[in-house]
Design a protein around this motif. Sequence first.
Motif, PDB file in Angstrom:
ATOM      1  N   SER A  17       1.889 -21.316 -15.440  1.00  0.00           N
ATOM      2  CA  SER A  17       1.974 -20.834 -14.063  1.00  0.00           C
ATOM      3  C   SER A  17       1.044 -19.647 -13.878  1.00  0.00           C
ATOM      4  CB  SER A  17       3.408 -20.397 -13.732  1.00  0.00           C
ATOM      5  OG  SER A  17       4.262 -21.520 -13.746  1.00  0.00           O
ATOM      6  N   LEU A  18       0.173 -19.751 -12.891  1.00  0.00           N
ATOM      7  CA  LEU A  18      -0.764 -18.682 -12.551  1.00  0.00           C
ATOM      8  C   LEU A  18      -0.440 -18.158 -11.164  1.00  0.00           C
ATOM      9  CD1 LEU A  18      -4.046 -20.431 -13.726  1.00  0.00           C
ATOM     10  CD2 LEU A  18      -2.690 -18.770 -14.981  1.00  0.00           C
ATOM     11  N   HIS A  19      -0.545 -16.876 -10.987  1.00  0.00           N
ATOM     12  CA  HIS A  19      -0.323 -16.278  -9.681  1.00  0.00           C
ATOM     13  C   HIS A  19      -1.516 -16.559  -8.781  1.00  0.00           C
ATOM     14  CE1 HIS A  19       3.260 -14.065 -10.825  1.00  0.00           C
ATOM     15  NE2 HIS A  19       2.648 -13.713 -11.949  1.00  0.00           N
ATOM     16  N   ALA A  20      -1.245 -16.877  -7.545  1.00  0.00           N
ATOM     17  CA  ALA A  20      -2.320 -17.058  -6.573  1.00  0.00           C
ATOM     18  C   ALA A  20      -2.902 -15.688  -6.230  1.00  0.00           C
ATOM     19  CB  ALA A  20      -1.787 -17.738  -5.321  1.00  0.00           C
ATOM     20  N   THR A  21      -4.202 -15.641  -6.052  1.00  0.00           N
ATOM     21  CA  THR A  21      -4.842 -14.358  -5.748  1.00  0.00           C
ATOM     22  C   THR A  21      -4.742 -14.046  -4.265  1.00  0.00           C
ATOM     23  OG1 THR A  21      -6.985 -15.420  -5.418  1.00  0.00           O
ATOM     24  CG2 THR A  21      -6.496 -14.629  -7.618  1.00  0.00           C
ATOM     25  N   LYS A  22      -4.807 -12.783  -3.963  1.00  0.00           N
ATOM     26  CA  LYS A  22      -4.841 -12.362  -2.572  1.00  0.00           C
ATOM     27  C   LYS A  22      -6.278 -12.438  -2.092  1.00  0.00           C
ATOM     28  CE  LYS A  22      -0.841  -9.450  -3.006  1.00  0.00           C
ATOM     29  NZ  LYS A  22      -0.229  -8.147  -2.903  1.00  0.00           N
ATOM     30  N   GLY A  23      -6.459 -12.529  -0.796  1.00  0.00           N
ATOM     31  CA  GLY A  23      -7.798 -12.689  -0.231  1.00  0.00           C
ATOM     32  C   GLY A  23      -8.739 -11.554  -0.564  1.00  0.00           C
ATOM     33  N   TRP A  24      -8.239 -10.330  -0.512  1.00  0.00           N
ATOM     34  CA  TRP A  24      -9.140  -9.201  -0.761  1.00  0.00           C
ATOM     35  C   TRP A  24      -9.533  -9.128  -2.230  1.00  0.00           C
ATOM     36  CZ3 TRP A  24      -8.266  -4.928  -3.816  1.00  0.00           C
ATOM     37  CH2 TRP A  24      -6.960  -4.720  -4.252  1.00  0.00           C
ATOM     38  N   HIS A  25      -8.678  -9.597  -3.135  1.00  0.00           N
ATOM     39  CA  HIS A  25      -9.048  -9.622  -4.547  1.00  0.00           C
ATOM     40  C   HIS A  25     -10.237 -10.559  -4.764  1.00  0.00           C
ATOM     41  CE1 HIS A  25      -4.772  -8.327  -5.933  1.00  0.00           C
ATOM     42  NE2 HIS A  25      -5.583  -7.286  -5.850  1.00  0.00           N
ATOM     43  N   SER A  26     -10.188 -11.711  -4.130  1.00  0.00           N
ATOM     44  CA  SER A  26     -11.284 -12.674  -4.270  1.00  0.00           C
ATOM     45  C   SER A  26     -12.580 -12.124  -3.688  1.00  0.00           C
ATOM     46  CB  SER A  26     -10.923 -13.981  -3.571  1.00  0.00           C
ATOM     47  OG  SER A  26      -9.832 -14.589  -4.211  1.00  0.00           O
ATOM     48  N   ARG A  27     -12.507 -11.504  -2.514  1.00  0.00           N
ATOM     49  CA  ARG A  27     -13.725 -10.963  -1.883  1.00  0.00           C
ATOM     50  C   ARG A  27     -14.323  -9.819  -2.691  1.00  0.00           C
ATOM     51  NH1 ARG A  27     -10.495 -12.072   2.499  1.00  0.00           N
ATOM     52  NH2 ARG A  27      -9.795  -9.930   2.705  1.00  0.00           N
ATOM     53  N   VAL A  28     -13.486  -8.929  -3.209  1.00  0.00           N
ATOM     54  CA  VAL A  28     -13.987  -7.821  -4.034  1.00  0.00           C
ATOM     55  C   VAL A  28     -14.591  -8.368  -5.328  1.00  0.00           C
ATOM     56  CG1 VAL A  28     -13.293  -5.804  -5.391  1.00  0.00           C
ATOM     57  CG2 VAL A  28     -12.476  -6.065  -3.058  1.00  0.00           C
ATOM     58  N   GLY A  29     -13.959  -9.364  -5.914  1.00  0.00           N
ATOM     59  CA  GLY A  29     -14.499  -9.977  -7.126  1.00  0.00           C
ATOM     60  C   GLY A  29     -15.841 -10.639  -6.878  1.00  0.00           C
ATOM     61  N   GLN A  30     -15.987 -11.337  -5.768  1.00  0.00           N
ATOM     62  CA  GLN A  30     -17.265 -11.968  -5.438  1.00  0.00           C
ATOM     63  C   GLN A  30     -18.333 -10.920  -5.173  1.00  0.00           C
ATOM     64  OE1 GLN A  30     -16.204 -14.468  -2.152  1.00  0.00           O
ATOM     65  NE2 GLN A  30     -15.533 -16.154  -3.469  1.00  0.00           N
ATOM     66  N   GLY A  31     -17.961  -9.838  -4.502  1.00  0.00           N
ATOM     67  CA  GLY A  31     -18.928  -8.766  -4.244  1.00  0.00           C
ATOM     68  C   GLY A  31     -19.391  -8.103  -5.527  1.00  0.00           C
ATOM     69  N   MET A  32     -18.458  -7.846  -6.442  1.00  0.00           N
ATOM     70  CA  MET A  32     -18.842  -7.227  -7.709  1.00  0.00           C
ATOM     71  C   MET A  32     -19.682  -8.177  -8.552  1.00  0.00           C
ATOM     72  SD  MET A  32     -15.506  -4.964  -8.637  1.00  0.00           S
ATOM     73  CE  MET A  32     -16.352  -4.025  -9.880  1.00  0.00           C
ATOM     74  N   CYS A  33     -19.398  -9.464  -8.479  1.00  0.00           N
ATOM     75  CA  CYS A  33     -20.202 -10.457  -9.182  1.00  0.00           C
ATOM     76  C   CYS A  33     -21.627 -10.469  -8.621  1.00  0.00           C
ATOM     77  CB  CYS A  33     -19.558 -11.830  -9.046  1.00  0.00           C
ATOM     78  SG  CYS A  33     -20.438 -13.135  -9.906  1.00  0.00           S
ATOM     79  N   ALA A  34     -21.767 -10.383  -7.302  1.00  0.00           N
ATOM     80  CA  ALA A  34     -23.096 -10.352  -6.693  1.00  0.00           C
ATOM     81  C   ALA A  34     -23.864  -9.104  -7.120  1.00  0.00           C
ATOM     82  CB  ALA A  34     -22.971 -10.401  -5.169  1.00  0.00           C
ATOM     83  N   VAL A  35     -23.198  -7.948  -7.141  1.00  0.00           N
ATOM     84  CA  VAL A  35     -23.846  -6.714  -7.577  1.00  0.00           C
ATOM     85  C   VAL A  35     -24.304  -6.844  -9.029  1.00  0.00           C
ATOM     86  CG1 VAL A  35     -23.435  -4.266  -8.109  1.00  0.00           C
ATOM     87  CG2 VAL A  35     -22.682  -5.217  -5.929  1.00  0.00           C
TER      88      VAL A  35
END
Length: 75
Positions: A17-35
């Motif tokens: 069982s994995l917890h679903a991520t919140k929307g802002w976690h995904s957006r911050v993760g994508q932004g940090m990945c882009a940086v």
Amino acid sequence: MAGGGHGAHNITHGGLSLHATKGWHSRVGQGMCAVMWFWVLYRAKQDGAVLMGWRHPWEGHGHGGHDGHEEAKHH
């Protein structure tokens, strides 16, 4: 186990069982990945030739001009 029991917010696959991520976690993760990728590509542009062995680090960046080392050898 000790998961809290809120099954509506979990994704279960194969007994895990994995917890679903919140929307802002995904957006911050994508932004940090882009940086991170922009930084990697910038450094590859700056130092890629040295890293690949195509140029020695003491040869400079090919901007022309002299840094004074040639004159010191002649004296």
